[in-house]
Structures are given as C-alpha cells and as structure tokens.
Motif scaffolding. Structure first.
Motif, PDB file in Angstrom:
ATOM      1  N   ALA A   1       0.829  -1.214   0.000  1.00  0.00           N
ATOM      2  CA  ALA A   1       0.000   0.000   0.000  1.00  0.00           C
ATOM      3  C   ALA A   1       0.857   1.255   0.000  1.00  0.00           C
ATOM      4  N   VAL A   2       1.928   1.236   0.787  1.00  0.00           N
ATOM      5  CA  VAL A   2       2.830   2.390   0.824  1.00  0.00           C
ATOM      6  C   VAL A   2       3.423   2.634  -0.554  1.00  0.00           C
ATOM      7  N   GLN A   3       3.864   1.570  -1.201  1.00  0.00           N
ATOM      8  CA  GLN A   3       4.431   1.689  -2.554  1.00  0.00           C
ATOM      9  C   GLN A   3       3.393   2.247  -3.531  1.00  0.00           C
ATOM     10  N   SER A   4       2.185   1.730  -3.460  1.00  0.00           N
ATOM     11  CA  SER A   4       1.142   2.148  -4.388  1.00  0.00           C
ATOM     12  C   SER A   4       0.794   3.616  -4.216  1.00  0.00           C
ATOM     13  N   ALA A   5       0.700   4.059  -2.967  1.00  0.00           N
ATOM     14  CA  ALA A   5       0.344   5.458  -2.719  1.00  0.00           C
ATOM     15  C   ALA A   5       1.484   6.400  -3.089  1.00  0.00           C
ATOM     16  N   LEU A   6       2.706   6.042  -2.728  1.00  0.00           N
ATOM     17  CA  LEU A   6       3.833   6.928  -3.026  1.00  0.00           C
ATOM     18  C   LEU A   6       4.100   7.038  -4.524  1.00  0.00           C
ATOM     19  N   SER A   7       3.790   5.984  -5.260  1.00  0.00           N
ATOM     20  CA  SER A   7       3.984   6.023  -6.710  1.00  0.00           C
ATOM     21  C   SER A   7       2.862   6.761  -7.422  1.00  0.00           C
ATOM     22  N   GLY A   8       1.773   7.064  -6.713  1.00  0.00           N
ATOM     23  CA  GLY A   8       0.634   7.755  -7.310  1.00  0.00           C
ATOM     24  C   GLY A   8      -0.376   6.835  -7.963  1.00  0.00           C
ATOM     25  N   ALA A   9      -0.176   5.518  -7.832  1.00  0.00           N
ATOM     26  CA  ALA A   9      -1.089   4.571  -8.453  1.00  0.00           C
ATOM     27  C   ALA A   9      -2.454   4.575  -7.767  1.00  0.00           C
ATOM     28  N   GLN A  10      -2.470   4.842  -6.458  1.00  0.00           N
ATOM     29  CA  GLN A  10      -3.713   4.898  -5.697  1.00  0.00           C
ATOM     30  C   GLN A  10      -3.610   6.009  -4.653  1.00  0.00           C
ATOM     31  N   THR A  11      -4.748   6.456  -4.178  1.00  0.00           N
ATOM     32  CA  THR A  11      -4.738   7.375  -3.047  1.00  0.00           C
ATOM     33  C   THR A  11      -4.393   6.575  -1.793  1.00  0.00           C
ATOM     34  N   PRO A  12      -3.961   7.244  -0.727  1.00  0.00           N
ATOM     35  CA  PRO A  12      -3.703   6.514   0.522  1.00  0.00           C
ATOM     36  C   PRO A  12      -4.901   5.687   0.988  1.00  0.00           C
ATOM     37  N   GLN A  13      -6.096   6.256   0.895  1.00  0.00           N
ATOM     38  CA  GLN A  13      -7.286   5.506   1.320  1.00  0.00           C
ATOM     39  C   GLN A  13      -7.506   4.274   0.454  1.00  0.00           C
ATOM     40  N   GLU A  14      -7.398   4.430  -0.869  1.00  0.00           N
ATOM     41  CA  GLU A  14      -7.595   3.292  -1.770  1.00  0.00           C
ATOM     42  C   GLU A  14      -6.557   2.198  -1.506  1.00  0.00           C
ATOM     43  N   ALA A  15      -5.298   2.617  -1.352  1.00  0.00           N
ATOM     44  CA  ALA A  15      -4.216   1.654  -1.156  1.00  0.00           C
ATOM     45  C   ALA A  15      -4.385   0.888   0.150  1.00  0.00           C
ATOM     46  N   LEU A  16      -4.753   1.591   1.197  1.00  0.00           N
ATOM     47  CA  LEU A  16      -4.886   0.942   2.499  1.00  0.00           C
ATOM     48  C   LEU A  16      -6.165   0.103   2.591  1.00  0.00           C
ATOM     49  N   SER A  17      -7.207   0.506   1.892  1.00  0.00           N
ATOM     50  CA  SER A  17      -8.425  -0.313   1.862  1.00  0.00           C
ATOM     51  C   SER A  17      -8.130  -1.649   1.183  1.00  0.00           C
ATOM     52  N   ALA A  18      -7.364  -1.605   0.092  1.00  0.00           N
ATOM     53  CA  ALA A  18      -6.975  -2.837  -0.589  1.00  0.00           C
ATOM     54  C   ALA A  18      -6.087  -3.679   0.316  1.00  0.00           C
ATOM     55  N   ALA A  19      -5.190  -3.021   1.040  1.00  0.00           N
ATOM     56  CA  ALA A  19      -4.297  -3.738   1.952  1.00  0.00           C
ATOM     57  C   ALA A  19      -5.081  -4.436   3.056  1.00  0.00           C
ATOM     58  N   GLN A  20      -6.083  -3.759   3.582  1.00  0.00           N
ATOM     59  CA  GLN A  20      -6.887  -4.349   4.662  1.00  0.00           C
ATOM     60  C   GLN A  20      -7.653  -5.570   4.162  1.00  0.00           C
ATOM     61  N   ARG A  21      -8.177  -5.495   2.954  1.00  0.00           N
ATOM     62  CA  ARG A  21      -8.896  -6.657   2.398  1.00  0.00           C
ATOM     63  C   ARG A  21      -7.956  -7.843   2.244  1.00  0.00           C
ATOM     64  N   THR A  22      -6.748  -7.579   1.750  1.00  0.00           N
ATOM     65  CA  THR A  22      -5.772  -8.642   1.553  1.00  0.00           C
ATOM     66  C   THR A  22      -5.344  -9.234   2.887  1.00  0.00           C
ATOM     67  N   ALA A  23      -5.056  -8.360   3.851  1.00  0.00           N
ATOM     68  CA  ALA A  23      -4.604  -8.823   5.159  1.00  0.00           C
ATOM     69  C   ALA A  23      -5.691  -9.608   5.878  1.00  0.00           C
ATOM     70  N   ALA A  24      -6.915  -9.130   5.802  1.00  0.00           N
ATOM     71  CA  ALA A  24      -8.030  -9.810   6.473  1.00  0.00           C
ATOM     72  C   ALA A  24      -8.229 -11.208   5.884  1.00  0.00           C
ATOM     73  N   SER A  25      -8.107 -11.309   4.584  1.00  0.00           N
ATOM     74  CA  SER A  25      -8.256 -12.611   3.937  1.00  0.00           C
ATOM     75  C   SER A  25      -7.123 -13.549   4.319  1.00  0.00           C
ATOM     76  N   ALA A  26      -5.899 -13.019   4.402  1.00  0.00           N
ATOM     77  CA  ALA A  26      -4.727 -13.835   4.690  1.00  0.00           C
ATOM     78  C   ALA A  26      -4.659 -14.287   6.142  1.00  0.00           C
ATOM     79  N   THR A  27      -5.312 -13.558   7.045  1.00  0.00           N
ATOM     80  CA  THR A  27      -5.193 -13.866   8.475  1.00  0.00           C
ATOM     81  C   THR A  27      -6.462 -14.472   9.058  1.00  0.00           C
ATOM     82  N   SER A  28      -7.482 -14.641   8.241  1.00  0.00           N
ATOM     83  CA  SER A  28      -8.748 -15.165   8.763  1.00  0.00           C
ATOM     84  C   SER A  28      -8.701 -16.685   8.855  1.00  0.00           C
TER      85      SER A  28
END
Length: 415
Positions: free
Chosen positions: A388-415
């Motif tokens: 998410a940090v990489q995506s936001a700093l590169s301008g590919a996503q906003t911080p909110q978009e990048a972190l929302s995607a990160a949370q979905r991935t993390a939640a799936s991986a840790t459930s």
C-alpha cells in the motif's frame, strides 16, 4: 544421527515447506554430546564476527563457566531461520539459538522453541515492551539480548542555515514546518526507506503507530493520515522519489551526502554517523500529536530449542543466563550497537555515552512487530502494508484506496 522431536513439538508442515523452498541446502548439524561437560552448540545471526572477536570470546567464556565447550556457528539472518526449522525437523537443533525477534513466533508455532518457564530462564528484569516481541499466547520463548530501533538523524549545519530550531520539532505539523523552511533555503528535507520489503514496513510503522493506527485495521483514519503524511511530503518535494526504492542503507547514503536535513534510520548507523563530514544530532520520531512515536524493535532473542534430551536444558540455561547477565549485556550491546533490554544496564550505557539517551528513550517507547498477539499473522499484514505504501507513493492509488486494498488482503490472509 536423526532424532525425532518429542510429541507435541512437531514442526508445522507449511512452515517447513516454506523453509525448504527458501533453501536447497540441508542442515547437517552434528548431534551434540550428551556426556557430562561435552560440547554445546550455539547458532547466531552474526557471521561478521570472527573467532578472535569479543563476541565469540564471550560465548567461549560462558561455556567455560558452565563447564562445557561452546561450538558456535554464525549464519545470515534469513538462512538461520531456515536452518533452525530444518534442524528441528531432523532433531538436530542447536542447544542455544540467537534469532531475530520477529521470527520467534514462527519458530514457537512450529514447536521449535522451549518456553522460559520450561527452562527456568529469569526474564523478570527485562523491559516488558521488549520482552513482548518474544511472547506468543501468554508464553515467553527467549530472552532479548538487546534492541535497536529508529529515530531521526539531523544535519545541524543545514538546519541552522534554514533557521530551524530542532527543539521545536515535536509533532507532525512542526516537522513539516521545518521541512518547508529547509526547502525555502534551497536544501532537501527528509529521506527514509519505503522499499517494497519488510524494511519499508519497518520504517513506516513509527508514523503508522504514531498516528494511533493498529495493524488489525490498516484502512482506519489514523493509518490513512500516516500514509497521507508521506505522500504529501513527496508531492511537496520534501522527500525524494527515491524513497520508493531506498533501503535503509541507500537512504543513509543520501543523508551522508550532506544534502538532507533529516534521515529516518537506526542505532546501527552510529558508527557511520561518527564519520560524517558535518555535525549531526538525533531526535525521536515524533508522534502525530506530540511525544515519541512507538517505533518497531529490532534485535535478537536468545532461545533454547527443544531437545530430545531434556537434561541438556540446565546447561543451556546457564549459557543463556551468562550471556544476558548485566556486565555481559553491557559489553555485548556496545559491540552490537544495541540498547540493553534491562533498565539498569541502559543507565550504564547512558552514563558511558550521553548521546545514547535519545536511543534509550526511543527503545522505551518501542514495540514488537509481532506483539499484540499478532504472532505469525504479522508477515501476512506487513506485506499488504508495504504494498500500500508503494502504491500510494507512486501515485497509483490514493492513501485511502491503497490501504483499503491492503486491509482486504490482510483480512483474507489472516482469517
């Protein structure tokens, strides 16, 4: 000779498979002697230390005190983790294992390590926040040998020329205001590492935690605020685009050029800092609203792996106790550029070198990455975070978009 691990302490199949995928070299440790005295094996992640080093001398002295011979092997950190898993599966674990603190939960879950209760290791003097990195489900799996963490190095001359009083830098707004002054003076602001690896997460965590964010809620408003701080710095030219690919080493090299006002880096750079061509200082990383931000702890734990012959634990306990005694901690942590895990030894370090006070304060505020009962879930959260940090700093996503995607991935991986 291959030996089986006692029932209930088998190496997890998934973890072992990961280790086998990471290395094609099988562990070939010899079975330690079970005779009185005999040889006790120690594995550590310090391959840079040779046989004539103070560190190896200390290991041998502790062996002599315990009436045994110490046979020590140093491995690269990643290689050591793989070898520890393989050795446990083969029943050839070392008697003492010194391992990077985030790996403790992985080895504990795999049944590789004993608890301090099982081997009568005293951890009562250890700082609780540092001890937490070696704890899982209420059990402690080793003794911290020392800790390092992150702070902000600054260029005194550059800040003076920009009219910045570093004493005023106490929170995010005042730090950003300092960067604005630095840029107005024609200089560069701050450099750090945001590379797409654990180093990137490690460097982002003080800002993440300093905003009040939690690793179980990557897309919460405090987390978004932390990533927005970084993206705003890049957009304003206060931090260079190179941070996206910077390791902590290359980030330090940028600061060492004398062109940057601040650098986020660790205690391990103190020897290099002494070689700088300009005067430097160090301040804690400020939290969003002031105070010292919790930075992640680095450093190793000394643990006792599971042995088929439990009679060996008493001598292993003597070795660990020797290595973590007050006098030895002071010597070892000075050698390793670590802050001691014991308050009394920290006081001795500051008495010997007043410049370490800022690092002691930073370590007191630090926290383990696998703490808060995250354990082996941490790596499955860290990777989406650095992505998410990489995506936001590169301008590919906003911080909110990048972190929302990160949370979905993390939640799936840790459930």
């Amino acid at each position: 000779m291959t030996r089986s691990i006692p029932r209930g302490r088998t190496v997890g199949a998934a973890l072992l498979a990961a280790a086998l995928a990471a290395t094609a070299v099988a562990c070939s440790a010899e079975s330690p002697s079970t005779e009185a005295g005999g040889t006790y094996t120690v594995w550590d992640p310090y391959p840079q230390f040779t046989e004539d080093s103070d560190w190896v001398g200390l290991l041998k002295d502790c062996g002599t005190s315990a009436g045994v011979t110490v046979e020590r092997t140093g491995y690269d950190t990643t290689d050591l983790t793989n070898k520890a898993l393989l050795a446990a599966q083969q029943g050839n674990s070392p008697d003492v294992l010194i391992i990077d603190n985030p790996v403790i939960s992985t080895l504990a879950e795999a049944g590789v390590l004993t608890t301090t209760a099982e081997t009568n290791l005293d951890v009562s003097t250890m700082e609780p926040n540092l001890l937490g990195a070696g704890q899982s489900e209420g059990k402690t799996y080793g003794v911290p040998i020392g800790a390092n963490t992150l702070a902000l190095y600054y260029n005194k001359d550059l800040l003076a020329d920009a009219g910045v009083d570093v004493a005023t830098v106490t929170d995010w707004p005042s730090l950003t205001a300092a960067l604005v002054k630095v840029k107005a003076a024609g200089k560069k602001g701050i450099t750090f590492s945001a590379i797409g690896t654990e180093e990137g997460s490690f460097q982002f965590l003080p800002w993440f935690w300093g905003a009040g964010a939690e690793l179980t809620a990557l897309d919460a408003p405090p987390a978004v605020a932390a990533l927005t701080l970084w993206t705003d710095w890049l957009a304003a030219g206060h931090a260079p685009n190179s941070v996206i690919n910077n390791t902590q080493t290359t980030s330090w090299q940028e600061f060492a050029s004398g062109e940057y006002a601040f650098s986020e880096n660790g205690t391990w750079q103190l020897a290099n800092a002494a070689k700088l061509d300009f005067e430097y200082g160090i301040i804690p990383i400020p939290a969003r609203a002031g105070g010292t931000a919790p930075a992640p702890t680095g450093g190793e734990f000394i643990s006792i792996p599971v042995q088929p012959d439990t009679g060996r634990y008493a001598t292993s306990q003597q070795l660990v106790t020797c290595l973590t005694s007050g006098d030895n901690l002071l010597t070892t942590d000075t050698t390793l550029s670590y802050i001691a895990p014991v308050a009394a030894v920290q006081e001795q370090q500051v008495a010997a070198n007043a410049a370490l006070k800022v690092w002691v304060d930073a370590v007191k505020a630090a926290k383990g990455r696998t703490g808060d009962d995250l354990g082996t879930r941490y790596p499955r959260i860290s990777e989406p975070l650095w992505t998410a940090v990489q995506s936001a700093l590169s301008g590919a996503q906003t911080p909110q978009e990048a972190l929302s995607a990160a949370q979905r991935t993390a939640a799936s991986a840790t459930s």
